[in-house]
Write an enzyme that holds these catalytic residues in place. Sequence first.
Site, PDB file in Angstrom:
ATOM      1  N   HIS A  68       0.854  -1.187   0.000  1.00  0.00           N
ATOM      2  CA  HIS A  68       0.000   0.000   0.000  1.00  0.00           C
ATOM      3  C   HIS A  68       0.893   1.241   0.000  1.00  0.00           C
ATOM      4  CE1 HIS A  68      -3.169   2.850   1.082  1.00  0.00           C
ATOM      5  NE2 HIS A  68      -3.996   1.911   0.668  1.00  0.00           N
TER       6      HIS A  68
ATOM      7  N   ASP B 108      -7.932  -5.296   0.002  1.00  0.00           N
ATOM      8  CA  ASP B 108      -8.402  -6.181  -1.079  1.00  0.00           C
ATOM      9  C   ASP B 108      -8.061  -7.647  -0.857  1.00  0.00           C
ATOM     10  OD1 ASP B 108      -7.616  -3.402  -2.951  1.00  0.00           O
ATOM     11  OD2 ASP B 108      -9.617  -4.286  -2.922  1.00  0.00           O
TER      12      ASP B 108
HETATM   13  C1  SDX Z   1      -6.176   0.005  -3.026  1.00  0.00           C
HETATM   14  O1  SDX Z   1      -4.347   4.486  -2.219  1.00  0.00           O
HETATM   15  C2  SDX Z   1      -5.330   3.896  -1.614  1.00  0.00           C
HETATM   16  O2  SDX Z   1      -5.778   4.295  -0.553  1.00  0.00           O
HETATM   17  C3  SDX Z   1      -5.913   2.706  -2.348  1.00  0.00           C
HETATM   18  C4  SDX Z   1      -6.932   1.884  -1.586  1.00  0.00           C
HETATM   19  C5  SDX Z   1      -8.201   2.658  -1.344  1.00  0.00           C
HETATM   20  O3  SDX Z   1      -8.909   2.308  -0.411  1.00  0.00           O
HETATM   21  O4  SDX Z   1      -8.517   3.544  -2.184  1.00  0.00           O
HETATM   22  O5  SDX Z   1      -6.383   1.487  -0.345  1.00  0.00           O
HETATM   23  C6  SDX Z   1      -7.325   0.648  -2.371  1.00  0.00           C
HETATM   24  O6  SDX Z   1      -5.890   0.324  -4.146  1.00  0.00           O
HETATM   25  C7  SDX Z   1      -5.356  -0.981  -2.246  1.00  0.00           C
HETATM   26  C8  SDX Z   1      -4.134  -1.496  -3.071  1.00  0.00           C
HETATM   27  C9  SDX Z   1      -4.620  -2.640  -3.953  1.00  0.00           C
HETATM   28  N1  SDX Z   1      -3.547  -3.028  -4.914  1.00  0.00           N
HETATM   29  C10 SDX Z   1      -2.938  -4.214  -4.828  1.00  0.00           C
HETATM   30  O7  SDX Z   1      -3.109  -5.020  -3.918  1.00  0.00           O
HETATM   31  C11 SDX Z   1      -2.007  -4.502  -5.994  1.00  0.00           C
HETATM   32  C12 SDX Z   1      -0.655  -5.009  -5.477  1.00  0.00           C
HETATM   33  N2  SDX Z   1       0.029  -3.896  -4.789  1.00  0.00           N
HETATM   34  C13 SDX Z   1       0.960  -3.094  -5.542  1.00  0.00           C
HETATM   35  O8  SDX Z   1       0.604  -2.888  -6.873  1.00  0.00           O
HETATM   36  C14 SDX Z   1       1.463  -1.887  -4.751  1.00  0.00           C
HETATM   37  O9  SDX Z   1       1.756  -2.321  -3.492  1.00  0.00           O
HETATM   38  C15 SDX Z   1       0.591  -0.658  -4.652  1.00  0.00           C
HETATM   39  C16 SDX Z   1       0.172  -0.163  -5.987  1.00  0.00           C
HETATM   40  C17 SDX Z   1      -0.599  -0.930  -3.815  1.00  0.00           C
HETATM   41  C18 SDX Z   1       1.420   0.437  -3.968  1.00  0.00           C
HETATM   42  O10 SDX Z   1       2.402   0.760  -4.825  1.00  0.00           O
HETATM   43  P1  SDX Z   1       3.488   1.894  -4.479  1.00  0.00           P
HETATM   44  O11 SDX Z   1       3.194   2.566  -3.193  1.00  0.00           O
HETATM   45  O12 SDX Z   1       3.645   2.744  -5.676  1.00  0.00           O
HETATM   46  O13 SDX Z   1       4.760   1.072  -4.182  1.00  0.00           O
HETATM   47  P2  SDX Z   1       5.652   0.398  -5.269  1.00  0.00           P
HETATM   48  O14 SDX Z   1       4.796  -0.224  -6.326  1.00  0.00           O
HETATM   49  O15 SDX Z   1       6.689   1.372  -5.679  1.00  0.00           O
HETATM   50  O16 SDX Z   1       6.277  -0.773  -4.403  1.00  0.00           O
HETATM   51  C19 SDX Z   1       7.377  -0.500  -3.545  1.00  0.00           C
HETATM   52  C20 SDX Z   1       8.236  -1.739  -3.688  1.00  0.00           C
HETATM   53  C21 SDX Z   1       8.589  -2.039  -5.134  1.00  0.00           C
HETATM   54  O17 SDX Z   1       9.843  -2.693  -5.134  1.00  0.00           O
HETATM   55  P3  SDX Z   1      11.192  -1.778  -5.473  1.00  0.00           P
HETATM   56  O18 SDX Z   1      10.933  -1.163  -6.817  1.00  0.00           O
HETATM   57  O19 SDX Z   1      11.279  -0.763  -4.348  1.00  0.00           O
HETATM   58  O20 SDX Z   1      12.300  -2.798  -5.443  1.00  0.00           O
HETATM   59  O21 SDX Z   1       7.527  -2.892  -3.217  1.00  0.00           O
HETATM   60  C22 SDX Z   1       7.324  -3.804  -4.293  1.00  0.00           C
HETATM   61  C23 SDX Z   1       7.556  -3.049  -5.576  1.00  0.00           C
HETATM   62  O22 SDX Z   1       8.036  -3.912  -6.574  1.00  0.00           O
HETATM   63  N3  SDX Z   1       5.948  -4.235  -4.190  1.00  0.00           N
HETATM   64  C24 SDX Z   1       5.529  -5.490  -4.337  1.00  0.00           C
HETATM   65  C25 SDX Z   1       4.147  -5.435  -4.117  1.00  0.00           C
HETATM   66  N4  SDX Z   1       3.761  -4.175  -3.870  1.00  0.00           N
HETATM   67  C26 SDX Z   1       4.889  -3.430  -3.927  1.00  0.00           C
HETATM   68  N5  SDX Z   1       6.177  -6.625  -4.626  1.00  0.00           N
HETATM   69  C27 SDX Z   1       5.417  -7.741  -4.698  1.00  0.00           C
HETATM   70  N6  SDX Z   1       4.075  -7.792  -4.497  1.00  0.00           N
HETATM   71  C28 SDX Z   1       3.407  -6.640  -4.202  1.00  0.00           C
HETATM   72  N7  SDX Z   1       2.100  -6.662  -4.004  1.00  0.00           N
END
Ligand code: SDX
Length: 430
Positions: free
Chosen positions: A307, A365
Amino acid sequence: MNTERKATLNVDGKTVEFPVMTGTHGNDVIDIRTLGGKTGLFTYDSGFLSTASCKSSITFIDGDKGELLYRGYPIEQLAEQCNFLEVAYLLKNGELPNATEKTEFENLIKRHSMLHDQMTKFYSGFRRDAHPMAVMVGVVGALSAFYHDAMDFSDAEHRSISINRLIAKLPTIVAMAYKYNKGEPFMYPRNDLGYTANFMHMMFGTPCESYEPNPVLVRALDVIFTLHADHEQNASTSTVRLAGSSGANPFACISAGIACLWGPAHGGANEACLNMLEEIGDVSRVGEYIKRAKDKDDSFKLMGFGHRVYKNFDPRAKLMAKVCSEVLGELGLENDRLFKLAKELERIALEDEYFVEKKLYPNVDFYSGIVQKALGIPTSMFTCIFALARTVGWITQWEEMITDPEYKIGRPRQLYVGAARRDVPSIDKR
Ligand code: SDX
């Protein structure tokens, strides 16, 4: 707004000061609205990791503490002590309703729950197998073609009518999308049922026999609505605010929010998470997927984990896991394969140094799909349920934005990295 503190910027031999603003809770902010005029510089913050796009009094999130407040009330207390319409009233009006206000609001919403009968024809324009989120984007946007009687949004009464129409009609629109997909007849709302019981009636009832929703399941779904109602300036809420900042009508703005929520990185994650659990299939394969999630060369992400804001735990995920256990218990599905798989996946992930180091925890989720599946809601409808609930937050944020004295059309700038200025060559020189 306390602005005695100053932030000083030294650049190109110049020193410029900017006020630091302090809110009720959370991060202080540097007011940089005069930065461009004073220095000719813009800030760069792709993804808005360090940008406050607005002032808001609606929802507060503390990502480190795993805290979520709606109008100051903790989500845990609201989920336990209130129903979704009370929470909708709170988000819209800033205070919880008393008994009289609660009854009046419930009756008001009931009287707006039907759709204009012409709108049912929109559905027949879609293929039966159209994704219900595509249907929702179309039908919700089309609401603006029917309600010309309250379109002066400088008028608080007109805004309130449109807000109540959206809160009341979204369950009907979502249920109709489900019925259309199934090829079953639409069910009219029943005014003798509460908001969430009525939604389940429109989803699972048929004209052939009476349908009385299970009160335990109704309560569970009602809590799910509350958990999804609002969440500060997330991607879809920011979309609604930006669309609304041009003066677009609220129905079109909510349609834009639905479109943004659909993405798998956002609200579409609950559908993606359940599909992922089905693909993993068995606890013995969890390690393979954890490995893929950690592999930089693999685009796979563990859906339902991580998140932007929560770096400790998502309080909604904890509450959702509790609802999940209650629903599976009520339905005798305690040994549900996917639930057991999800619990094991959560346990393994939370022990893995990659997830610990990157502060990746289950989000709202992660369990949402399992409990919705147990409630009989098909995977393709999961994000529609999210949109139904989040419409309350979206429309409240929309109203806060257009009634903000500092309200301006949102118009970010850019860092241009394209071709330098050049002259068009004649065609024989290209
Ligand atoms: C919602 O914003 C909100 O409030 C949203 C929400 C709401 O109520 O409106 O809470 C609802 O959207 C919840 C999130 C649902 N999405 C998912 O579950 C999809 C999987 N999660 C990721 O796509 C990600 O964690 C996000 C999009 C939720 C957050 O992304 P960020 O904050 O932009 O962080 P990032 O993608 O840059 O990740 C940071 C690191 C990365 O690695 P590095 O590049 O630093 O090496 O963590 C890794 C990412 O690769 N990472 C994951 C991961 N999520 C982040 N690696 C594996 N699995 C994951 N799920």
